[in-house]
Design a protein around this motif. Sequence first.
Motif, PDB file in Angstrom:
ATOM      1  N   THR A 400       0.827  -1.205   0.000  1.00  0.00           N
ATOM      2  CA  THR A 400       0.000   0.000   0.000  1.00  0.00           C
ATOM      3  C   THR A 400       0.862   1.255   0.000  1.00  0.00           C
ATOM      4  N   SER A 404       0.857   3.898  -3.149  1.00  0.00           N
ATOM      5  CA  SER A 404       0.369   5.254  -2.908  1.00  0.00           C
ATOM      6  C   SER A 404       1.044   6.273  -3.815  1.00  0.00           C
ATOM      7  N   PRO A 407      -0.737   7.681  -8.073  1.00  0.00           N
ATOM      8  CA  PRO A 407      -1.471   8.832  -8.630  1.00  0.00           C
ATOM      9  C   PRO A 407      -0.614  10.076  -8.803  1.00  0.00           C
ATOM     10  N   THR A 408       0.637  10.087  -8.363  1.00  0.00           N
ATOM     11  CA  THR A 408       1.427  11.308  -8.382  1.00  0.00           C
ATOM     12  C   THR A 408       1.884  11.657  -9.801  1.00  0.00           C
ATOM     13  N   SER A 414       6.223   7.042  -9.623  1.00  0.00           N
ATOM     14  CA  SER A 414       4.977   6.299  -9.767  1.00  0.00           C
ATOM     15  C   SER A 414       5.250   4.894 -10.293  1.00  0.00           C
ATOM     16  N   GLU A 732       1.950  14.013  -0.841  1.00  0.00           N
ATOM     17  CA  GLU A 732       0.647  13.407  -1.111  1.00  0.00           C
ATOM     18  C   GLU A 732       0.684  11.899  -0.887  1.00  0.00           C
ATOM     19  N   ALA A 733       1.712  11.254  -1.441  1.00  0.00           N
ATOM     20  CA  ALA A 733       1.803   9.805  -1.298  1.00  0.00           C
ATOM     21  C   ALA A 733       2.003   9.408   0.150  1.00  0.00           C
ATOM     22  N   ALA A 735       1.037  11.047   2.874  1.00  0.00           N
ATOM     23  CA  ALA A 735      -0.223  11.211   3.612  1.00  0.00           C
ATOM     24  C   ALA A 735      -1.204  10.096   3.280  1.00  0.00           C
ATOM     25  N   PHE A 736      -1.310   9.778   1.969  1.00  0.00           N
ATOM     26  CA  PHE A 736      -2.219   8.707   1.560  1.00  0.00           C
ATOM     27  C   PHE A 736      -1.766   7.365   2.125  1.00  0.00           C
ATOM     28  N   ALA A 737      -0.446   7.120   2.091  1.00  0.00           N
ATOM     29  CA  ALA A 737       0.077   5.842   2.579  1.00  0.00           C
ATOM     30  C   ALA A 737      -0.210   5.667   4.061  1.00  0.00           C
ATOM     31  N   ALA A 739      -2.538   7.097   5.834  1.00  0.00           N
ATOM     32  CA  ALA A 739      -3.979   6.919   6.043  1.00  0.00           C
ATOM     33  C   ALA A 739      -4.414   5.509   5.633  1.00  0.00           C
ATOM     34  N   ALA A 740      -3.921   5.027   4.486  1.00  0.00           N
ATOM     35  CA  ALA A 740      -4.311   3.701   4.013  1.00  0.00           C
ATOM     36  C   ALA A 740      -3.767   2.608   4.920  1.00  0.00           C
TER      37      ALA A 740
END
Length: 888
Positions: A400, A404, A407-408, A414, A732-733, A735-737, A739-740
């Motif tokens: 994960t 993440s 999407p960057t 990516s 971004e990645a 923060a997403f990582a 959270a995921a």
Amino acid sequence: MNELIRPQSMTNRGEFAMTAGVTRLVQLSIRRPWTVILCFLLVAALAAGYFARNVAVSTDSKKLMSSSLPWRQQEAAIDAAFPQRINRILAVIDAVTPEAADEAAEALVKELAPRTDVIQTVERVDSGFFERNGILYLDLDEVRRDTADLISAQPFLGTLAADPTLRGVLRALSQSLEGVRLKRAKLDDMRPAMAAIGDALDGLANGRTPAFSWRTLIAGRAAKPSELRRFVNIRPVLDFADLEPGGKATAVIRDAIGKLGFGPGHGVKVRLTGSVVLSDEEFDTIADGAEVNAIVTSLLVCLVLWLALKKARIIFAVLVNLVIGLTLTAAVGLMMVGALNPISVAFAVLFVGLGVDFGIQFSVRYRAERHAGGDLERGLAAAARGVAGPLLLAAAAIATAFYSFLPTAYVGLSELGLIAGTGIIIAFLTTITLLPALLAVLKPPGEKHPVGYAALAPVDRFLYEKRKWIVGGTLGVTILALPLLASLRFDFNPLNLRDQKSEAMATLLELMNDPDTTPNTIDILKPSLPEALRVAEALRRLPQVRQVLTVQSFVPDDQEAKLALVDDASFFFQNTLNPPETDPAPTPADTRAAIDKLTGELTEAAQGLDSPAAVQARRLAALLAALARAPPAAIDAAERVLVVPLKTTLRQVRNLLAAEPVSIESLPADLKQLWVAADGHALMEVAPKGDANDNANLTRFVAAVRTIEPDAVGTPVSMIEAADTMVTAFAEAGAFAVAAIALILFIALRRWIDVALTLVPLLVAIVVTLEICVVIGLRLNFANIIALPLLLGVGVAFKIYYIVAWRGGETNFLQSSLTRAIFFSAWTTAIAFGSLWLSHHPGTSSMGKLMALSLITTLTAAVIFQPALMATQAKSRPEARQEPNRHN
């Protein structure tokens, strides 16, 4: 000590629902090991064949960023309008005389022009049009001075033009001496010529290559550095499927340089730079010593595996599992992305680090279970039950974290996330199938001794007793040091990641010190030339701007006054430089006769005098007398040294006196095509004032230009925008990582407190790593920032292993086999990544430094901070059935 946690304790209240399925898969692999092994070998062989046939590495750095970014689209528009400006090799020619520089540039162009198989175009920057009209680009005072110098040298040049041989040179000196004899001139007027020619002959007599320049002699002053340098622009045929796209062209150019005999010992130095050579040279720097480094690293990894696993058969199984997993990942990754890029190739390093971790976790757990149970099959089955849940959860969290980045806008990262995330899944699957099958076949001997660290019991007690101090102190120091992060810097200049001593890089830095040749300029594309000229005027008023070039910049100022001076000089040279007839080529006897004649005239002119000019006359007479007695080869050498630059000078004077009015319409087509596209779009090039390689200065320069032209692009803009894109991608990645991963942990663990106990140590490790970077002056850059995904992946895996063990009832972590597995896993990864520190490539070396630092902080957070943190929450731990303690 509760050394072994049974699956019942880990699956309490329905946790790890898939653990039973994973365990059954391991048991199936144990029961049919040869089937599993042969299937994997077959698939690996097919994957290796596919990879070998289709492997491609795209080294086009522009493709590392998404083409949808506005600045990338503007770059693409300029590249499409002016394709001849991109992907060039620049040959920088430095010589001891202006004539030698001209001759070398012309010879290199002629030598390379036929090689259309590897070179699209090759041309001098200053030939043709500029050779004829170059005087018009000088200041009016310089034009006045240069034309006056030519007029004063007219008698001398006229004789040389009629007889451009060594005999003609000697005759010209004889005519000058005749003027001295007739009292029309002074011997002192000849002193510069006698001294220069005497120096040339003396150098030849002593085996040196003389630096003789007629242009310098006529001007009466030393040549400026810019007059000793020439540029040749080369557009190579590139192969982006090759690790060195311009390698073939560069090899041809270097062969030509060698064939032409250029080198410092011959008065000419040719160096190659430009985007193509810099890119290829960077690969060479990375590859330099990589083979030896890989061997040393492999040996050290094997040593650590030996210390961790102690059994050659287990080590062999882990290594085979690792190689097969890496082969599968490489093939699958290549299928997904089509071609690897300079960032995505790092998947191999990430896979080795994390794949070894999975293998060590399973194998160490197997050793512990084997010691407890004594039977191979039962040990493998028990190990499967013990690590299935933690490995599954860790693999899900790490994958994960890598996914993440998908999407960057940072395409390079990516694609790395896609391949590395998929690689983690493959590593997990091979660990729970192939590795147990290999161990079942290899049948390593049983364990006679406990696997954990019983000697660390006092440390476990210390961590428990001082848990609040350890947690509070760590959090306190981390929080107090947070202001340091304000000083964290990202070095966006990719040039700082290259070997500063390499030829291409050293040459580029030298060019950057000259404001007229710096490549750190901004490009602006406008729909029409009038609009470009209007914007150019506004840009010139900015204090951060040194100059703005457009096609109009190639129309000289004050042309009427300059051309009048050129016409005046031309009047004196009406038939001098282009005589209707030239003297026939001299015979060797004619040349020797001219030498003897001039020798006598010099001796006679200096007789009875003691002036500096007389000293030079007697010196030259002695050198000529020696030359007359020398073999023919010596006279031929003198001819080359004096006559070759003479012919170059005569040609250039003829061209200079043919200067004509210049307008945009009369500019050469190939020059106009560099500034005005076929559809009328006009290009501007804006150069910065001050240090063109200083990040702060470039930032101010870009900000100022963008206040007028927001769509400005170019090297400084690309560097800043790429850095912003990368930092944004990681933010971004990240923060997403987080959270995921938090969501995955909550689904598996069902308690937010346990999620916090997993993520807080990870976040502390990340923050402390960045704080230490500030303290030791280690800046983030395009290379070492790749360490952060590793920190996230390895860090979350270690924390998950501990939280699952803690939930299962474990408290004495440092004594357990789990800490042994984590400790040696970290060391193996640290060696694999830390070895990059020794790379000759500055960017790769900085990557190794940050990776080594991040592993130290995450390991410390796992084995020191997390146990203490979990100890503070002992009362909140979920109930778990535990077996009696087993001491090592």
